[in-house]
Motif scaffolding. Structure first.
Motif, PDB file in Angstrom:
ATOM      1  N   VAL A 180      22.232  16.960  77.652  1.00  0.00           N
ATOM      2  CA  VAL A 180      21.318  15.825  76.903  1.00  0.00           C
ATOM      3  C   VAL A 180      21.202  16.042  75.548  1.00  0.00           C
ATOM      4  O   VAL A 180      21.058  17.445  75.307  1.00  0.00           O
ATOM      5  CB  VAL A 180      19.948  16.031  77.801  1.00  0.00           C
ATOM      6  N   LEU A 181      21.061  15.290  74.851  1.00  0.00           N
ATOM      7  CA  LEU A 181      20.977  15.579  73.191  1.00  0.00           C
ATOM      8  C   LEU A 181      19.324  15.394  72.771  1.00  0.00           C
ATOM      9  O   LEU A 181      19.157  14.241  72.917  1.00  0.00           O
ATOM     10  CB  LEU A 181      21.883  14.537  72.458  1.00  0.00           C
ATOM     11  N   THR A 182      18.918  16.354  72.349  1.00  0.00           N
ATOM     12  CA  THR A 182      17.638  16.183  71.576  1.00  0.00           C
ATOM     13  C   THR A 182      17.652  16.543  70.079  1.00  0.00           C
ATOM     14  O   THR A 182      18.400  17.525  69.706  1.00  0.00           O
ATOM     15  CB  THR A 182      16.792  17.054  72.418  1.00  0.00           C
ATOM     16  N   PHE A 183      16.821  15.950  69.371  1.00  0.00           N
ATOM     17  CA  PHE A 183      16.593  16.115  68.048  1.00  0.00           C
ATOM     18  C   PHE A 183      15.193  16.074  67.583  1.00  0.00           C
ATOM     19  O   PHE A 183      14.466  15.344  67.676  1.00  0.00           O
ATOM     20  CB  PHE A 183      17.425  14.846  67.242  1.00  0.00           C
ATOM     21  N   ASP A 184      15.041  17.390  66.990  1.00  0.00           N
ATOM     22  CA  ASP A 184      13.590  17.432  66.741  1.00  0.00           C
ATOM     23  C   ASP A 184      12.935  17.090  65.394  1.00  0.00           C
ATOM     24  O   ASP A 184      13.777  17.250  64.525  1.00  0.00           O
ATOM     25  CB  ASP A 184      13.134  19.063  66.783  1.00  0.00           C
ATOM     26  N   ASP A 185      11.679  16.966  65.323  1.00  0.00           N
ATOM     27  CA  ASP A 185      11.158  16.449  64.105  1.00  0.00           C
ATOM     28  C   ASP A 185      10.934  15.235  63.438  1.00  0.00           C
ATOM     29  O   ASP A 185      10.218  14.731  62.651  1.00  0.00           O
ATOM     30  CB  ASP A 185      11.336  17.682  62.822  1.00  0.00           C
ATOM     31  N   GLY A 186      12.152  14.477  63.555  1.00  0.00           N
ATOM     32  CA  GLY A 186      12.337  13.032  62.965  1.00  0.00           C
ATOM     33  C   GLY A 186      12.603  13.061  61.726  1.00  0.00           C
ATOM     34  O   GLY A 186      12.195  12.317  60.701  1.00  0.00           O
ATOM     35  N   TYR A 187      13.790  13.776  61.574  1.00  0.00           N
ATOM     36  CA  TYR A 187      14.297  13.610  60.032  1.00  0.00           C
ATOM     37  C   TYR A 187      15.077  12.461  59.731  1.00  0.00           C
ATOM     38  O   TYR A 187      15.660  11.983  60.680  1.00  0.00           O
ATOM     39  CB  TYR A 187      15.288  14.926  59.762  1.00  0.00           C
ATOM     40  N   GLN A 188      15.128  11.908  58.500  1.00  0.00           N
ATOM     41  CA  GLN A 188      15.655  10.836  58.182  1.00  0.00           C
ATOM     42  C   GLN A 188      17.412  11.084  58.377  1.00  0.00           C
ATOM     43  O   GLN A 188      17.922   9.992  58.550  1.00  0.00           O
ATOM     44  CB  GLN A 188      15.454  10.464  56.606  1.00  0.00           C
ATOM     45  N   ASN A 189      17.863  12.101  58.218  1.00  0.00           N
ATOM     46  CA  ASN A 189      19.069  12.461  58.260  1.00  0.00           C
ATOM     47  C   ASN A 189      19.608  12.081  59.810  1.00  0.00           C
ATOM     48  O   ASN A 189      20.804  12.100  60.058  1.00  0.00           O
ATOM     49  CB  ASN A 189      19.712  13.865  57.764  1.00  0.00           C
TER      50      ASN A 189
ATOM     51  N   LYS B 206      26.648   6.858  67.898  1.00  0.00           N
ATOM     52  CA  LYS B 206      26.963   5.496  68.373  1.00  0.00           C
ATOM     53  C   LYS B 206      28.603   5.194  68.740  1.00  0.00           C
ATOM     54  O   LYS B 206      29.145   4.408  69.546  1.00  0.00           O
ATOM     55  CB  LYS B 206      26.831   4.402  67.359  1.00  0.00           C
ATOM     56  N   ARG B 207      29.537   6.194  67.956  1.00  0.00           N
ATOM     57  CA  ARG B 207      30.894   5.983  68.217  1.00  0.00           C
ATOM     58  C   ARG B 207      31.289   6.217  69.709  1.00  0.00           C
ATOM     59  O   ARG B 207      32.169   5.671  70.179  1.00  0.00           O
ATOM     60  CB  ARG B 207      31.423   7.318  67.262  1.00  0.00           C
ATOM     61  N   TYR B 208      30.452   7.133  70.396  1.00  0.00           N
ATOM     62  CA  TYR B 208      30.525   7.380  71.646  1.00  0.00           C
ATOM     63  C   TYR B 208      29.673   6.760  72.746  1.00  0.00           C
ATOM     64  O   TYR B 208      29.753   7.196  73.882  1.00  0.00           O
ATOM     65  CB  TYR B 208      30.825   9.032  71.881  1.00  0.00           C
ATOM     66  N   ASN B 209      28.598   6.010  71.989  1.00  0.00           N
ATOM     67  CA  ASN B 209      27.761   5.545  72.960  1.00  0.00           C
ATOM     68  C   ASN B 209      26.986   6.670  73.692  1.00  0.00           C
ATOM     69  O   ASN B 209      26.735   6.088  74.977  1.00  0.00           O
ATOM     70  CB  ASN B 209      28.319   4.480  73.865  1.00  0.00           C
ATOM     71  N   PHE B 210      26.542   7.623  72.890  1.00  0.00           N
ATOM     72  CA  PHE B 210      25.800   8.664  73.719  1.00  0.00           C
ATOM     73  C   PHE B 210      24.177   8.448  73.684  1.00  0.00           C
ATOM     74  O   PHE B 210      23.949   8.330  72.410  1.00  0.00           O
ATOM     75  CB  PHE B 210      26.155  10.339  73.261  1.00  0.00           C
ATOM     76  N   PRO B 211      23.617   8.681  74.837  1.00  0.00           N
ATOM     77  CA  PRO B 211      22.181   8.339  74.586  1.00  0.00           C
ATOM     78  C   PRO B 211      21.375   9.746  73.768  1.00  0.00           C
ATOM     79  O   PRO B 211      22.271  10.815  73.878  1.00  0.00           O
ATOM     80  CB  PRO B 211      21.748   8.561  75.825  1.00  0.00           C
ATOM     81  N   ALA B 212      20.439   9.653  73.016  1.00  0.00           N
ATOM     82  CA  ALA B 212      19.867  10.845  72.452  1.00  0.00           C
ATOM     83  C   ALA B 212      18.438  10.488  72.319  1.00  0.00           C
ATOM     84  O   ALA B 212      18.038   9.423  72.246  1.00  0.00           O
ATOM     85  CB  ALA B 212      20.608  11.275  71.140  1.00  0.00           C
ATOM     86  N   ILE B 213      17.552  11.671  72.221  1.00  0.00           N
ATOM     87  CA  ILE B 213      16.178  11.384  71.833  1.00  0.00           C
ATOM     88  C   ILE B 213      15.913  12.037  70.587  1.00  0.00           C
ATOM     89  O   ILE B 213      16.272  13.135  70.298  1.00  0.00           O
ATOM     90  CB  ILE B 213      15.279  11.955  72.958  1.00  0.00           C
ATOM     91  N   VAL B 214      14.969  11.220  69.689  1.00  0.00           N
ATOM     92  CA  VAL B 214      14.293  11.963  68.590  1.00  0.00           C
ATOM     93  C   VAL B 214      13.014  12.235  68.742  1.00  0.00           C
ATOM     94  O   VAL B 214      12.234  11.297  68.971  1.00  0.00           O
ATOM     95  CB  VAL B 214      14.638  11.082  67.321  1.00  0.00           C
ATOM     96  N   TYR B 215      12.409  13.468  68.547  1.00  0.00           N
ATOM     97  CA  TYR B 215      11.093  13.682  68.674  1.00  0.00           C
ATOM     98  C   TYR B 215      10.378  13.552  67.326  1.00  0.00           C
ATOM     99  O   TYR B 215      10.635  14.450  66.698  1.00  0.00           O
ATOM    100  CB  TYR B 215      10.799  15.317  69.221  1.00  0.00           C
ATOM    101  N   VAL B 216       9.330  12.811  67.323  1.00  0.00           N
ATOM    102  CA  VAL B 216       8.593  12.421  66.101  1.00  0.00           C
ATOM    103  C   VAL B 216       7.380  13.071  65.972  1.00  0.00           C
ATOM    104  O   VAL B 216       6.643  13.072  67.011  1.00  0.00           O
ATOM    105  CB  VAL B 216       8.837  10.965  65.762  1.00  0.00           C
ATOM    106  N   VAL B 217       6.729  13.410  64.776  1.00  0.00           N
ATOM    107  CA  VAL B 217       5.545  13.700  64.569  1.00  0.00           C
ATOM    108  C   VAL B 217       4.751  12.946  63.778  1.00  0.00           C
ATOM    109  O   VAL B 217       4.927  12.464  62.866  1.00  0.00           O
ATOM    110  CB  VAL B 217       5.193  15.092  63.674  1.00  0.00           C
TER     111      VAL B 217
END
Ligand SMILES: [Zn+2]
Length: 251
Positions: A67-76, A86-97
């Motif tokens: 599972v791919l997770t990305f913390d903080d919600g950076y614009q990058n 998107k190139r691989y159609n991988f799902p991911a979650i972004v955790y936003v404050v």
């Protein structure tokens, strides 16, 4: 037991060489190679909703599940990580404050870091329309375990409401800032209506873990492709016993 490796990323982009504070940066070239590796070697990149389904219905865990997770919600995330995913159609979650939306990561300045831009509300909607999941990283980026239950509950609930208003959809997943959590935190996010919450405890996730205290493995600036592969396959057992709600807690 076969588990699911939940990977934790923060910033993805182009960064100057660094010696310190490397844990929350990932070079976009390295990130692209890591995703290429997962794709090429047949890893099953799951959404958190799929993980929940597998764990709660006691379905067999697909081999090489990640599972791919990305913390903080950076614009990058939008500019650098999303195109690769998107190139691989991988799902991911972004955790936003929610209190940081459209602002800069000022708290990084305390450690002498640059202060990158955080996602705006429009960009969060854009990510949702691209198929990415949006989770809550609490109302404020502060350690939850240092707060009384009522405050933890309030912040978990208000962050959920704020994000649901932006994406016009349910927000089911939570991430404890700094991984800070205690048994009250688990009860608070449960009471607020979340299905999962992730920590910074390093291990592979299995159905033995509480869904509100799922472990993750951090990928950092120093992780070359062999280092990445090593992390995927090792450090699967938690060093300390993970927190779990008892039957009483779940009442
Ligand atoms: Zn964070």
């Amino acid at each position: 037991m076969n588990g699911v490796t939940i990977l934790m990323y923060h910033q993805v982009g182009k960064f100057p060489p660094m010696e310190e504070h490397r844990a929350t940066y990932c070079d976009v070239g390295r990130f692209a190679r890591q995703m290429w590796y997962l794709h090429t070697f047949g890893y099953n990149v799951l959404s958190l909703d799929r993980l929940v389904e597998i764990f709660t219905k006691h379905l067999p865990i697909p081999p090489r599940s990640v599972v791919l997770t990305f913390d903080d919600g950076y614009q990058n995330f939008l500019t650098h990580a999303a195109p690769v995913l998107k190139r691989y159609n991988f799902p991911a979650i972004v955790y936003v404050v929610p209190s940081l939306i459209g602002k800069k990561a000022e708290w990084l300045a305390l450690d002498g870091h640059p202060t990158p831009a955080m996602l705006t509300a429009d960009e969060i909607v854009q990510l949702r329309s691209m198929g990415f999941d949006i989770g809550s990283h609490n109302l404020v980026h502060e350690r939850m375990a240092e707060k009384p239950y009522e405050q933890q509950f309030h912040e978990a609930l208000e962050s959920k409401k704020a994000l649901e208003k932006i994406i016009d959809d349910e927000v089911r997943h939570f991430c404890y800032p700094y991984g800070s959590h205690n048994i009250d935190s688990l009860k608070a996010v449960q009471q607020a209506g979340y299905t999962t919450a992730v920590t910074c405890q390093r291990a592979a996730a299995t159905p033995d873990f509480d869904l509100l205290a799922l472990p993750r493995k951090a990928i950092s600036f120093g992780d070359t492709l062999p280092g990445f592969i090593f992390k995927l396959h090792t450090k699967n057992m938690p060093k300390t016993p993970p927190l779990k709600r008892t039957m009483d807690d779940k009442a």
